[in-house]
Motif scaffolding. Structure first.
Motif, mmCIF file in Angstrom:
data_model
loop_
_atom_site.group_PDB
_atom_site.id
_atom_site.type_symbol
_atom_site.label_atom_id
_atom_site.label_comp_id
_atom_site.label_asym_id
_atom_site.label_seq_id
_atom_site.Cartn_x
_atom_site.Cartn_y
_atom_site.Cartn_z
ATOM 1 N N ILE A 243 10.605 -114.660 63.124
ATOM 2 C CA ILE A 243 10.200 -114.858 64.516
ATOM 3 C C ILE A 243 8.913 -115.661 64.525
ATOM 4 N N GLU A 244 8.895 -116.658 65.388
ATOM 5 C CA GLU A 244 7.692 -117.452 65.609
ATOM 6 C C GLU A 244 7.263 -117.256 67.062
ATOM 7 N N ILE A 245 5.998 -116.916 67.249
ATOM 8 C CA ILE A 245 5.432 -116.766 68.594
ATOM 9 C C ILE A 245 4.647 -118.035 68.910
ATOM 10 N N ARG A 246 4.908 -118.596 70.090
ATOM 11 C CA ARG A 246 4.246 -119.842 70.496
ATOM 12 C C ARG A 246 3.692 -119.710 71.917
ATOM 13 N N ASN A 247 2.702 -120.511 72.197
ATOM 14 C CA ASN A 247 2.203 -120.738 73.564
ATOM 15 C C ASN A 247 1.861 -119.451 74.311
ATOM 16 N N VAL A 248 1.090 -118.588 73.686
ATOM 17 C CA VAL A 248 0.642 -117.358 74.342
ATOM 18 C C VAL A 248 -0.413 -117.720 75.383
ATOM 19 N N GLU A 249 -0.220 -117.249 76.600
ATOM 20 C CA GLU A 249 -1.212 -117.495 77.646
ATOM 21 C C GLU A 249 -1.367 -116.271 78.531
ATOM 22 N N THR A 250 -2.584 -116.073 78.983
ATOM 23 C CA THR A 250 -2.877 -114.977 79.893
ATOM 24 C C THR A 250 -2.652 -115.468 81.315
ATOM 25 N N ILE A 251 -1.839 -114.751 82.048
ATOM 26 C CA ILE A 251 -1.562 -115.081 83.446
ATOM 27 C C ILE A 251 -2.596 -114.411 84.351
ATOM 28 N N TRP B 201 10.595 -117.431 69.312
ATOM 29 C CA TRP B 201 11.684 -118.177 68.676
ATOM 30 C C TRP B 201 12.162 -117.418 67.455
ATOM 31 N N GLN B 202 13.408 -116.936 67.507
ATOM 32 C CA GLN B 202 14.008 -116.210 66.396
ATOM 33 C C GLN B 202 14.879 -117.160 65.582
ATOM 34 N N THR B 203 14.764 -117.078 64.258
ATOM 35 C CA THR B 203 15.598 -117.864 63.360
ATOM 36 C C THR B 203 16.440 -116.902 62.540
ATOM 37 N N LYS B 204 17.758 -117.127 62.566
ATOM 38 C CA LYS B 204 18.694 -116.291 61.817
ATOM 39 C C LYS B 204 19.602 -117.206 61.010
ATOM 40 N N LEU C 3 3.511 -106.898 66.701
ATOM 41 C CA LEU C 3 4.784 -106.221 66.970
ATOM 42 C C LEU C 3 5.960 -107.080 66.503
ATOM 43 N N HIS C 4 5.857 -108.386 66.667
ATOM 44 C CA HIS C 4 6.942 -109.244 66.203
ATOM 45 C C HIS C 4 6.987 -109.319 64.679
ATOM 46 N N ASP C 5 5.851 -109.177 64.013
ATOM 47 C CA ASP C 5 5.855 -109.040 62.555
ATOM 48 C C ASP C 5 6.578 -107.748 62.165
ATOM 49 N N PHE C 6 6.355 -106.687 62.931
ATOM 50 C CA PHE C 6 7.081 -105.432 62.699
ATOM 51 C C PHE C 6 8.587 -105.669 62.798
ATOM 52 N N PHE C 7 9.026 -106.375 63.857
ATOM 53 C CA PHE C 7 10.464 -106.625 64.043
ATOM 54 C C PHE C 7 11.063 -107.341 62.825
ATOM 55 N N VAL C 8 10.369 -108.346 62.317
ATOM 56 C CA VAL C 8 10.876 -109.066 61.145
ATOM 57 C C VAL C 8 11.027 -108.101 59.975
ATOM 58 N N GLY C 9 10.004 -107.301 59.708
ATOM 59 C CA GLY C 9 10.071 -106.339 58.613
ATOM 60 C C GLY C 9 11.140 -105.284 58.826
ATOM 61 N N TRP C 10 11.269 -104.822 60.045
ATOM 62 C CA TRP C 10 12.247 -103.773 60.363
ATOM 63 C C TRP C 10 13.674 -104.297 60.260
ATOM 64 N N TYR C 11 13.933 -105.434 60.888
ATOM 65 C CA TYR C 11 15.293 -105.980 60.913
ATOM 66 C C TYR C 11 15.765 -106.472 59.547
ATOM 67 N N THR C 12 14.852 -106.924 58.700
ATOM 68 C CA THR C 12 15.233 -107.381 57.359
ATOM 69 C C THR C 12 15.237 -106.252 56.338
#
Length: 143
Positions: free
Chosen positions: A79-87, A101-104, A20-29
């Motif tokens: 967008i970089e996704i880090r430290n994914v953990e299941t709660i 982490w979003q970089t603009k 989904l965050h890959d989608f956001f990068v493609g959509w927003y750019t």
């Protein structure tokens, strides 16, 4: 309620987060065309809500409207996704936490914007990764 009642697999939830965050990068750019928007809508449960880093509570319709209007508004964005953990994962739900982490910006000025996100997922036979976003809470992080 989730569609098929099974508990979402944490690895499917992580794939969904990253996809989904890959989608956001493609959509927003603007590199993703209008036809790609269904991927976003198909991932959100009808009862989806989110809390933004600014403490706004958005419904699914508000979230969809906001994202739709943001197509091709960011020239340099990642967008970089880090430290994914299941709660927790049981009884048809999975709760995951991750950093986003979003970089603009450009070579002259770059801005990094972080958020700690907690997402609740359910299963869905029609969602892209077989899991749907039920709820999302984003908290700002210092860069």
């Amino acid at each position: 309620m989730t569609e098929n009642g099974s508990t979402p697999a944490p690895d499917a939830c992580e794939r969904e987060i990253r996809s989904l965050h890959d989608f956001f990068v493609g959509w927003y750019t603007g590199s993703l065309d209008e036809g790609g928007f269904d991927r976003f809508e198909d991932a959100l449960a009808s009862s989806f809500e989110m809390v933004t880093p600014d403490c706004e509570v958005l419904t699914r319709a508000e979230t969809v409207g906001y994202v739709r209007a943001e197509r091709d508004t960011h020239e340099n964005f990642d967008i970089e996704i880090r430290n994914v953990e299941t709660i927790d994962a049981h009884e048809g739900r999975a709760l995951l936490r991750y950093e986003e982490w979003q970089t603009k910006g450009d070579e002259n000025e770059t801005q990094k914007d972080g958020r700690l996100s907690t997402a609740l997922f359910g299963t869905s036979d029609t969602a892209p990764e077989g899991v749907e976003w039920l709820y999302l809470h984003e908290t700002p992080l210092e860069g």
